[in-house]
Motif scaffolding. Structure first.
Motif, mmCIF file in Angstrom:
data_model
loop_
_atom_site.group_PDB
_atom_site.id
_atom_site.type_symbol
_atom_site.label_atom_id
_atom_site.label_comp_id
_atom_site.label_asym_id
_atom_site.label_seq_id
_atom_site.Cartn_x
_atom_site.Cartn_y
_atom_site.Cartn_z
ATOM 1 N N TYR A 1 -3.855 95.761 -6.346
ATOM 2 C CA TYR A 1 -5.514 95.129 -6.095
ATOM 3 C C TYR A 1 -6.211 96.478 -5.456
ATOM 4 O O TYR A 1 -7.284 96.299 -5.522
ATOM 5 C CB TYR A 1 -4.438 94.850 -4.580
ATOM 6 N N ARG A 2 -5.727 97.400 -5.518
ATOM 7 C CA ARG A 2 -6.611 98.379 -5.236
ATOM 8 C C ARG A 2 -7.192 98.470 -6.444
ATOM 9 O O ARG A 2 -8.503 98.804 -6.349
ATOM 10 C CB ARG A 2 -5.694 99.654 -4.227
ATOM 11 N N HIS A 3 -6.378 98.513 -7.489
ATOM 12 C CA HIS A 3 -6.998 98.765 -9.109
ATOM 13 C C HIS A 3 -8.530 98.127 -8.758
ATOM 14 O O HIS A 3 -9.232 98.169 -9.294
ATOM 15 C CB HIS A 3 -6.005 98.829 -9.778
ATOM 16 N N ARG A 4 -8.846 96.685 -8.899
ATOM 17 C CA ARG A 4 -8.953 95.672 -8.915
ATOM 18 C C ARG A 4 -9.986 95.571 -8.126
ATOM 19 O O ARG A 4 -11.142 95.187 -8.575
ATOM 20 C CB ARG A 4 -8.709 93.990 -8.947
ATOM 21 N N GLN A 5 -10.076 96.065 -6.710
ATOM 22 C CA GLN A 5 -11.169 95.907 -5.746
ATOM 23 C C GLN A 5 -11.698 97.458 -6.346
ATOM 24 O O GLN A 5 -13.160 96.605 -5.833
ATOM 25 C CB GLN A 5 -10.431 96.504 -4.085
ATOM 26 N N ALA A 6 -11.315 98.017 -7.225
ATOM 27 C CA ALA A 6 -12.646 99.135 -7.394
ATOM 28 C C ALA A 6 -13.045 99.134 -8.675
ATOM 29 O O ALA A 6 -13.752 100.132 -8.864
ATOM 30 C CB ALA A 6 -10.822 100.833 -8.010
ATOM 31 N N GLY A 7 -12.497 98.218 -9.161
ATOM 32 C CA GLY A 7 -13.409 97.860 -10.186
ATOM 33 C C GLY A 7 -12.863 97.290 -11.814
ATOM 34 O O GLY A 7 -13.490 96.628 -12.759
ATOM 35 N N ALA A 8 -11.136 97.211 -11.665
ATOM 36 C CA ALA A 8 -11.078 97.955 -13.160
ATOM 37 C C ALA A 8 -11.326 95.938 -13.399
ATOM 38 O O ALA A 8 -11.038 94.792 -12.720
ATOM 39 C CB ALA A 8 -10.214 97.160 -13.245
ATOM 40 N N HIS A 9 -11.085 95.843 -14.897
ATOM 41 C CA HIS A 9 -11.064 94.233 -15.684
ATOM 42 C C HIS A 9 -9.725 93.975 -15.662
ATOM 43 O O HIS A 9 -10.455 92.662 -15.719
ATOM 44 C CB HIS A 9 -12.221 94.842 -16.620
#
Length: 171
Positions: free
Chosen positions: A52-60
């Motif tokens: 979730y943190r990866h996605r929130q950071a902007g990961a595609h």
């Protein structure tokens, strides 16, 4: 790879029917995958989790892998939702993909119908609906205008038989 849909209105029994069909088809020796369409924002991840943190950071895309399973999450970030064919192309080959939702898609489908929902049937105006699986009998007034076969919603074996015959997969 063959595809077949289960469609219908909310609370018509689509998810339960797909679940039972997967169990039935797998017991018959078929490999089966599912594709579910949601009209609302679907969250399969949870706040605080690393992914979730990866996605929130902007990961595609975020791929999570463990010894039991892997999952790929793809963030659209404002891009249009992919077409059904594009999503199907991402799946590994199997004998059958059961699609839940996509009422207007051209693929063949069974309509799940429960009288208590009060919704009109899709079948009369949708030529891709090949049969109706309902909690009322074929002669019931609620099914007036239905020209496709009507199957009992709780008879998973009969519904599976119909789908496999329709797809030419009957053994």
């Amino acid at each position: 790879m063959k595809i077949y849909g289960v469609t219908g209105w909310k609370n018509a029994g689509k998810t339960g029917l797909v679940e039972r069909l997967v169990t039935e088809m797998v017991a018959r020796g078929l490999t089966v995958s599912t594709l579910k369409h949601a009209h609302h924002e679907t969250e399969i991840d949870h706040p605080g989790r690393d992914s979730y943190r990866h996605r929130q950071a902007g990961a595609h895309e975020v791929l999570v892998s463990s010894p039991q399973r892997w999952a790929l999450m793809h963030e659209l970030r404002g891009a249009p939702e992919p077409a059904l064919d594009d999503l199907l192309a991402r799946l590994s080959p199997v004998d059958l993909v059961l699609i839940e939702g996509y009422k207007r898609g051209p693929h063949p489908k069974i309509e799940a119908h429960r009288l208590e929902t009060g919704h009109p049937l899709l079948a009369p105006g949708n030529p891709s609906v090949r049969a109706v699986a309902s909690d009322v009998g074929a002669g019931d007034v609620a099914l007036a205008g239905v020209t496709v076969p009507v199957l009992p919603l709780d008879d998973t074996g009969a519904i599976a038989d119909f789908i496999l015959r329709d797809l030419g997969l009957a053994r």
